[in-house]
Design a protein around this motif. Structure first.
Motif, mmCIF file in Angstrom:
data_model
loop_
_atom_site.group_PDB
_atom_site.id
_atom_site.type_symbol
_atom_site.label_atom_id
_atom_site.label_comp_id
_atom_site.label_asym_id
_atom_site.label_seq_id
_atom_site.Cartn_x
_atom_site.Cartn_y
_atom_site.Cartn_z
ATOM 1 N N GLU A 178 0.830 -1.207 0.000
ATOM 2 C CA GLU A 178 0.000 0.000 0.000
ATOM 3 C C GLU A 178 0.866 1.258 0.000
ATOM 4 O OE1 GLU A 178 -3.116 2.614 0.006
ATOM 5 O OE2 GLU A 178 -3.075 0.463 -0.440
ATOM 6 N N VAL A 179 1.938 1.258 0.794
ATOM 7 C CA VAL A 179 2.825 2.423 0.824
ATOM 8 C C VAL A 179 3.505 2.622 -0.532
ATOM 9 C CG1 VAL A 179 4.943 3.342 1.857
ATOM 10 C CG2 VAL A 179 3.198 2.320 3.308
ATOM 11 N N HIS A 181 2.314 1.789 -3.450
ATOM 12 C CA HIS A 181 1.319 2.333 -4.375
ATOM 13 C C HIS A 181 1.081 3.823 -4.104
ATOM 14 C CE1 HIS A 181 0.331 -1.302 -6.479
ATOM 15 N NE2 HIS A 181 0.018 -1.949 -5.367
ATOM 16 N N ARG A 182 1.068 4.197 -2.845
ATOM 17 C CA ARG A 182 0.893 5.627 -2.527
ATOM 18 C C ARG A 182 2.074 6.445 -3.040
ATOM 19 N NH1 ARG A 182 -0.239 6.226 3.679
ATOM 20 N NH2 ARG A 182 -0.266 8.422 3.026
ATOM 21 N N ARG A 185 1.665 7.032 -6.580
ATOM 22 C CA ARG A 185 0.682 8.093 -6.854
ATOM 23 C C ARG A 185 1.196 9.461 -6.423
ATOM 24 N NH1 ARG A 185 -2.852 4.084 -4.648
ATOM 25 N NH2 ARG A 185 -2.889 5.220 -2.657
ATOM 26 N N GLU A 187 2.347 10.391 -3.551
ATOM 27 C CA GLU A 187 2.147 10.737 -2.144
ATOM 28 C C GLU A 187 3.459 10.476 -1.406
ATOM 29 O OE1 GLU A 187 -1.292 8.952 -0.398
ATOM 30 O OE2 GLU A 187 -2.423 9.021 -2.272
ATOM 31 N N ALA A 190 4.039 9.304 2.329
ATOM 32 C CA ALA A 190 3.668 7.969 2.810
ATOM 33 C C ALA A 190 4.896 7.276 3.395
ATOM 34 C CB ALA A 190 3.086 7.142 1.671
ATOM 35 N N ASP A 278 1.687 16.567 -4.375
ATOM 36 C CA ASP A 278 0.352 16.032 -4.143
ATOM 37 C C ASP A 278 -0.737 17.051 -4.452
ATOM 38 O OD1 ASP A 278 0.312 16.488 -0.510
ATOM 39 O OD2 ASP A 278 1.040 17.762 -2.149
#
Length: 426
Positions: A178-179, A181-182, A185, A187, A190, A278
């Motif tokens: 998940e981190v 993927h963030r 994106r 982010e 993260a 972001d």
């Protein structure tokens, strides 16, 4: 991964249990058989001791008592052919025992035990009993069921423990995914929490270090671009002063407009360089107005170089998912390629049409010799330029959800089509 770990533990547990329980089950059956045979042999010992000296009536009574007590047939075969106790025909085992040999033989439905009794004046007597299969396997089925239940319980406990361990292992991996993927994106704030086994904690620490390093590199890049852009303001100011001092008002206005456009581009570079990663996607713009303004700007240079300019704009507003500055920069890159890679006097056409489903199609086609193939690659050009113009246009199209296509124009020159997506927040 969690299911695979559970299956692995289940398979391993089952194999271990099979390797342990199958021999144990066979041993239990063998022990039960030996116990039944031993008990029957012990019951016969009293009769064997009396066969050598007792009279037939006493032997018959003893055989009947033992048979009644044990529930198994007991037969005494005397040397003269008399049969005492449970009536049973002479079997091959009895015939063999009459020669002086005692043994246990597998019979039809059970075990046959024959004992040879020597010392009688008239010859060798034989004492026979028969232990059925039901007696040989008494308690074995129940013991096997207990072992099967124990094995099933151990498998379930193994699956439960494996599931807990797998969940503790998979959860940190899911958090790392998940981190990542963030971070993909953009982010960049993260961060992963180092949990789980030491190897996963090390991976989480490395991922956090990578994210921090990316932030540092982007910050340094933004600052360098901003500093470089800021340094351009000084020569721009000098160029503006030179333009204002020109005697011809039209030349002064044209050069001043060019300086203003360049200053807006520099300001856009500074703003883009300092923008947070972001921030939301840029707002859309009305493409027709931007295209008309930029074509009018380039028309002055086209007139000076003897180029015919044709502008074809679709009626009605054409909103696109791209800011006005980015669209202007993309169109400037495409028109700049026309002037850089075609000789003076080469005509070109700019077409803006509506795109099915929203957005617009922006096409720049010229009558020149065509665009070199290596101009499509970023940073490479044999035309004396940086090779970044088409990459600017391509990235602008992709940021709106579109793309850039390079084909041949109907006149044999280059035709660049910019597919622009609709605004995401109309």
């Amino acid at each position: 991964m969690r299911s695979r770990l559970s299956l692995l533990v289940a398979a391993t547990t089952i194999l271990v249990l099979v390797a342990f329980l199958v021999p144990l089950a066979l041993l239990l059956r063998s022990v039960a058989q030996d116990r039944a045979v031993g008990a029957a042999t012990a019951e016969m010992q009293g009769i064997v001791a009396a066969v050598g000296a007792a009279d037939p009536d006493t032997l018959r009574l003893s055989a009947e008592q033992v048979a009644a007590a044990s529930g198994q047939p007991v037969t005494i075969f005397l040397p003269d052919g008399s049969v005492l106790g449970t009536p049973t025909p002479r079997t091959p085992a009895v015939e063999l025992a009459a020669r002086g040999r005692s043994f246990t033989a597998d019979g039809d439905g059970g075990h046959e035990i024959v004992v040879a009794v020597q010392g009688r004046p008239d010859g060798t007597a034989v004492v026979r009993t028969f232990v059925p299969d039901a007696e040989l396997t008494r308690g074995v089925t129940r013991a096997w069921l207990v072992l099967a239940g124990l094995g099933a319980t151990l498998v379930l406990l193994g699956l439960l423990v494996a599931d807990r361990l797998a969940r503790n292992l998979v959860r940190p991996i899911g958090e790392l995914s998940e981190v990542s993927h963030r971070l993909a994106r953009a982010e960049l704030t993260a961060r992963a929490t180092p949990t789980g086994p030491p190897e996963l904690r090390e991976v989480a620490g490395a991922l956090n270090h990578l994210a921090g390093r990316i932030q540092e590199l982007l910050r340094e890049e933004r600052e360098q671009v901003a500093d470089l852009s800021h340094r351009l303001r000084t020569p721009l100011t000098a160029l503006r002063l030179e333009a204002e001092s020109l005697a011809d008002p039209s030349d002064a206005a044209r050069i001043t407009a060019g300086v203003d456009a360049l200053e807006r581009a520099v300001t856009g570079v500074i703003t883009q360089a300092r923008k947070r990663s972001d921030t939301p996607a840029p707002e859309g713009c009305e493409a027709a107005a931007v295209v008309r303004d930029r074509v009018n700007f380039w028309s002055v240079l086209a007139e000076d170089t003897g180029r015919a300019v044709a502008l074809d704009l679709a009626p009605g507003p054409l909103p696109v998912g791209l800011s006005a500055d980015d669209l202007a920069a993309a169109l400037d890159a495409l028109l700049g390629n026309v002037f850089a890679h075609t000789p003076d006097g080469t005509a070109f056409t700019v077409t803006l049409a509506a795109r099915p489903g929203g957005g617009a199609l922006l096409t720049v086609a010229d009558d020149g010799p065509g665009l070199p193939a290596d101009q499509v690659r970023r940073g490479e050009s044999r035309g004396g330029s940086t090779g970044l113009g088409l990459d600017i246009a391509r990235r602008a199209a992709q940021s709106s959800g579109g793309h850039l296509d390079l084909t041949a124009s109907p006149t044999g020159g280059a035709q660049l089509t910019l597919t622009l997506g609709p605004p995401t927040h109309p």
